[in-house]
Scaffold this motif. Structure first.
Motif, PDB file in Angstrom:
ATOM      1  N   ALA A 145       0.980  -1.201  -0.177  1.00 43.61           N
ATOM      2  CA  ALA A 145      -0.044   0.005  -0.125  1.00 43.61           C
ATOM      3  C   ALA A 145       0.876   1.243  -0.121  1.00 43.61           C
ATOM      4  CB  ALA A 145      -0.999  -0.107   1.053  1.00 43.61           C
ATOM      5  N   ILE A 146       0.623   2.002  -1.201  1.00 43.46           N
ATOM      6  CA  ILE A 146       1.576   3.194  -1.204  1.00 43.46           C
ATOM      7  C   ILE A 146       1.004   4.530  -0.899  1.00 43.46           C
ATOM      8  CG2 ILE A 146       3.220   4.482  -2.736  1.00 43.46           C
ATOM      9  CD1 ILE A 146       3.702   1.788  -3.956  1.00 43.46           C
ATOM     10  N   LEU A 147       1.256   5.481  -0.188  1.00 45.38           N
ATOM     11  CA  LEU A 147       0.563   6.733   0.179  1.00 45.38           C
ATOM     12  C   LEU A 147       1.462   7.597  -0.866  1.00 45.38           C
ATOM     13  CD1 LEU A 147      -1.173   8.258   2.251  1.00 45.38           C
ATOM     14  CD2 LEU A 147       0.943   8.750   3.491  1.00 45.38           C
ATOM     15  N   GLU A 148       0.317   8.128  -1.829  1.00 47.89           N
ATOM     16  CA  GLU A 148       0.898   8.912  -2.914  1.00 47.89           C
ATOM     17  C   GLU A 148       0.838  10.509  -2.305  1.00 47.89           C
ATOM     18  OE1 GLU A 148       1.738   7.505  -5.449  1.00 47.89           O
ATOM     19  OE2 GLU A 148       0.465   5.813  -5.564  1.00 47.89           O
ATOM     20  N   THR A 149       1.454  11.224  -3.024  1.00 48.12           N
ATOM     21  CA  THR A 149       1.902  12.456  -2.703  1.00 48.12           C
ATOM     22  C   THR A 149       0.605  13.407  -2.491  1.00 48.12           C
ATOM     23  OG1 THR A 149       2.242  13.341  -5.100  1.00 48.12           O
ATOM     24  CG2 THR A 149       4.020  12.503  -3.938  1.00 48.12           C
ATOM     25  N   ASP A 150      -0.709  13.078  -3.037  1.00 49.56           N
ATOM     26  CA  ASP A 150      -1.701  13.852  -2.759  1.00 49.56           C
ATOM     27  C   ASP A 150      -2.588  13.252  -1.679  1.00 49.56           C
ATOM     28  OD1 ASP A 150      -2.534  11.418  -4.073  1.00 49.56           O
ATOM     29  OD2 ASP A 150      -3.707  12.455  -5.700  1.00 49.56           O
ATOM     30  N   GLY A 151      -1.923  12.239  -1.106  1.00 51.15           N
ATOM     31  CA  GLY A 151      -2.841  11.725   0.238  1.00 51.15           C
ATOM     32  C   GLY A 151      -3.667  10.415  -0.170  1.00 51.15           C
ATOM     33  N   ARG A 152      -3.800  10.155  -1.473  1.00 51.23           N
ATOM     34  CA  ARG A 152      -4.496   8.875  -1.610  1.00 51.23           C
ATOM     35  C   ARG A 152      -3.686   7.554  -1.443  1.00 51.23           C
ATOM     36  NH1 ARG A 152      -4.593   7.678  -6.608  1.00 51.23           N
ATOM     37  NH2 ARG A 152      -3.506   9.405  -7.458  1.00 51.23           N
ATOM     38  N   LEU A 153      -4.165   6.413  -1.275  1.00 54.90           N
ATOM     39  CA  LEU A 153      -3.714   5.457  -1.117  1.00 54.90           C
ATOM     40  C   LEU A 153      -3.630   4.320  -2.193  1.00 54.90           C
ATOM     41  CD1 LEU A 153      -2.011   3.908   1.352  1.00 54.90           C
ATOM     42  CD2 LEU A 153      -4.172   2.718   1.813  1.00 54.90           C
ATOM     43  N   SER A 154      -2.633   3.837  -2.742  1.00 58.30           N
ATOM     44  CA  SER A 154      -2.887   2.886  -3.777  1.00 58.30           C
ATOM     45  C   SER A 154      -2.586   1.570  -3.293  1.00 58.30           C
ATOM     46  CB  SER A 154      -1.689   3.171  -4.878  1.00 58.30           C
ATOM     47  OG  SER A 154      -1.807   4.531  -5.537  1.00 58.30           O
ATOM     48  N   VAL A 155      -3.267   0.769  -3.544  1.00 62.29           N
ATOM     49  CA  VAL A 155      -3.307  -0.836  -2.811  1.00 62.29           C
ATOM     50  C   VAL A 155      -3.263  -1.849  -3.810  1.00 62.29           C
ATOM     51  CG1 VAL A 155      -4.411  -2.461  -1.446  1.00 62.29           C
ATOM     52  CG2 VAL A 155      -4.618  -0.084  -1.011  1.00 62.29           C
ATOM     53  N   LEU A 156      -1.948  -2.770  -3.670  1.00 61.26           N
ATOM     54  CA  LEU A 156      -1.897  -3.731  -4.480  1.00 61.26           C
ATOM     55  C   LEU A 156      -2.229  -5.069  -3.653  1.00 61.26           C
ATOM     56  CD1 LEU A 156      -0.610  -5.354  -6.943  1.00 61.26           C
ATOM     57  CD2 LEU A 156       1.563  -5.317  -5.961  1.00 61.26           C
ATOM     58  N   LYS A 157      -3.206  -5.903  -3.661  1.00 56.69           N
ATOM     59  CA  LYS A 157      -3.618  -6.787  -3.003  1.00 56.69           C
ATOM     60  C   LYS A 157      -2.537  -8.255  -3.157  1.00 56.69           C
ATOM     61  CE  LYS A 157      -8.644  -5.970  -2.874  1.00 56.69           C
ATOM     62  NZ  LYS A 157      -9.853  -6.613  -2.932  1.00 56.69           N
ATOM     63  N   LYS A 158      -2.378  -8.831  -2.064  1.00 55.41           N
ATOM     64  CA  LYS A 158      -1.824 -10.188  -2.319  1.00 55.41           C
ATOM     65  C   LYS A 158      -2.409 -10.940  -3.361  1.00 55.41           C
ATOM     66  CE  LYS A 158      -0.063 -10.494   2.336  1.00 55.41           C
ATOM     67  NZ  LYS A 158      -0.010 -11.412   3.587  1.00 55.41           N
ATOM     68  N   ALA A 159      -1.695 -11.720  -3.935  1.00 54.74           N
ATOM     69  CA  ALA A 159      -2.245 -12.594  -5.418  1.00 54.74           C
ATOM     70  C   ALA A 159      -3.354 -13.349  -4.849  1.00 54.74           C
ATOM     71  CB  ALA A 159      -0.835 -13.608  -5.766  1.00 54.74           C
ATOM     72  N   GLU A 160      -3.263 -13.934  -3.677  1.00 55.55           N
ATOM     73  CA  GLU A 160      -4.262 -14.830  -3.313  1.00 55.55           C
ATOM     74  C   GLU A 160      -5.635 -14.119  -3.059  1.00 55.55           C
ATOM     75  OE1 GLU A 160      -1.818 -14.636   0.382  1.00 55.55           O
ATOM     76  OE2 GLU A 160      -1.569 -14.810  -1.664  1.00 55.55           O
ATOM     77  N   ASN A 161      -5.483 -12.916  -2.897  1.00 54.54           N
ATOM     78  CA  ASN A 161      -6.819 -11.984  -2.486  1.00 54.54           C
ATOM     79  C   ASN A 161      -7.354 -11.014  -3.791  1.00 54.54           C
ATOM     80  OD1 ASN A 161      -7.291 -12.471   0.297  1.00 54.54           O
ATOM     81  ND2 ASN A 161      -4.967 -11.820   0.556  1.00 54.54           N
ATOM     82  N   GLN A 162      -6.588 -11.265  -4.923  1.00 57.35           N
ATOM     83  CA  GLN A 162      -7.089 -10.761  -6.092  1.00 57.35           C
ATOM     84  C   GLN A 162      -8.582 -11.162  -6.596  1.00 57.35           C
ATOM     85  OE1 GLN A 162      -5.576  -8.099  -7.344  1.00 57.35           O
ATOM     86  NE2 GLN A 162      -3.316  -8.300  -6.900  1.00 57.35           N
ATOM     87  N   PRO A 163      -9.351 -10.274  -7.343  1.00 58.10           N
ATOM     88  CA  PRO A 163     -10.500 -10.894  -7.667  1.00 58.10           C
ATOM     89  C   PRO A 163     -10.413 -12.104  -8.642  1.00 58.10           C
ATOM     90  CG  PRO A 163     -10.531  -8.441  -8.001  1.00 58.10           C
ATOM     91  CD  PRO A 163      -9.311  -9.023  -7.286  1.00 58.10           C
ATOM     92  N   VAL A 164     -11.408 -13.190  -8.604  1.00 64.84           N
ATOM     93  CA  VAL A 164     -10.888 -14.299  -9.535  1.00 64.84           C
ATOM     94  C   VAL A 164      -9.796 -14.937  -9.262  1.00 64.84           C
ATOM     95  CG1 VAL A 164     -11.335 -15.378 -11.599  1.00 64.84           C
ATOM     96  CG2 VAL A 164     -12.385 -13.340 -11.245  1.00 64.84           C
TER      97      VAL A 164
END
Length: 252
Positions: A145-164
């Motif tokens: 989870a990366i906190l962007e410079t504008d305060g938004r949070l970009s999230v990369l889920k673990k592979a086993e928790n991705q949709p499908v």
């Protein structure tokens, strides 16, 4: 007396109308010059600049105790300075990091980086709120989870928790990492090469495999050390049938 007051109020109203028109179209013109960065990449500083420019335009319209010209000059100055900051951050990477800040890793492999979020003055409650907005209710589901410079949070889920998910299909999963910039704007970042345990010879080989003779041809090159994926974007992409998002023909 009543007639005189009425005439004065009418004159004031006309002055406000004229100054309002000037402020409106000046603001429209200046925001077009500043481009989309004021909206799409709105940092806290950009937000303050936008409010200040709007405040100056409002004062230009309604402050009849002073001449319009000083307010209009102030509007021009703030716009020029804001545009200059944009150009500087595009041209000089270090200046861009200083002015706009850098993205910060808030969660790594399900672990919250407490010292990092405290340094960014980001509360745990804020972090959890933004995770829930991404459909994530536990940090354990998050790879990065990366906190962007504008305060938004970009999230990369673990592979086993991705949709499908591959987990649902009983398929083996591989780890995914964060892409590291190796080349930006034709400049090689040797420190990042060392970070991913690669050297210049390896980078040159990768460029040659993509038909690139010199790094100056590359706008962006990123590498994922976990998956081994290498992505390159050239200055000359040679894209055919480019999709035009405009509602108007190119030549009208």
């Amino acid at each position: 007396m009543v007639i005189i007051l009425g005439v004065e109020r009418l004159n004031e109203s006309l002055v406000v109308i004229v100054r309002g028109i000037i402020a409106f179209f000046s603001l429209l013109f200046f925001t077009r010059i500043l481009g989309k960065q004021q909206i799409s990449q709105l940092t806290f500083f950009d937000y303050i600049v936008g409010i200040t420019i709007g405040s100056i335009a409002a004062t230009l319209t309604t402050d009849l105790t002073s001449r319009a010209l000083p307010h209009w000059i102030g509007l021009v100055v703030w716009t020029v300075l804001s545009l200059s900051m944009q150009l500087i951050t595009i041209k000089w990477r270090r200046a861009g990091k200083f002015i706009g800040g850098e993205p910060t890793v808030a969660i790594m492999n399900g672990k919250i980086m407490e010292s990092t979020i405290k340094k960014m003055r980001f509360r745990g409650a804020d972090l959890m709120e933004q995770l829930r907005e991404k459909g994530v209710f536990s940090p354990q589901e998050v790879e990065f989870a990366i906190l962007e410079t504008d305060g938004r949070l970009s999230v990369l889920k673990k592979a086993e928790n991705q949709p499908v998910t591959p987990k649902d299909l009983n398929m083996p999963v591989g780890k995914k990492g964060v892409n590291t910039e190796l080349i930006y704007d034709g400049v090689v970042y040797h420190q990042n090469l060392k970070q991913v345990n690669r050297d210049r010879k390896w980078l040159d080989t990768q460029l040659q495999m993509h038909g690139i003779k010199d790094e100056s041809e590359v706008f962006l090159a990123v590498f994922d050390p976990e998956s081994g994926q290498f992505y390159i974007d050239r200055y000359e992409d040679k894209v055919k049938n480019l999709t035009d998002m405009s509602d108007y023909p190119e030549h009208e």
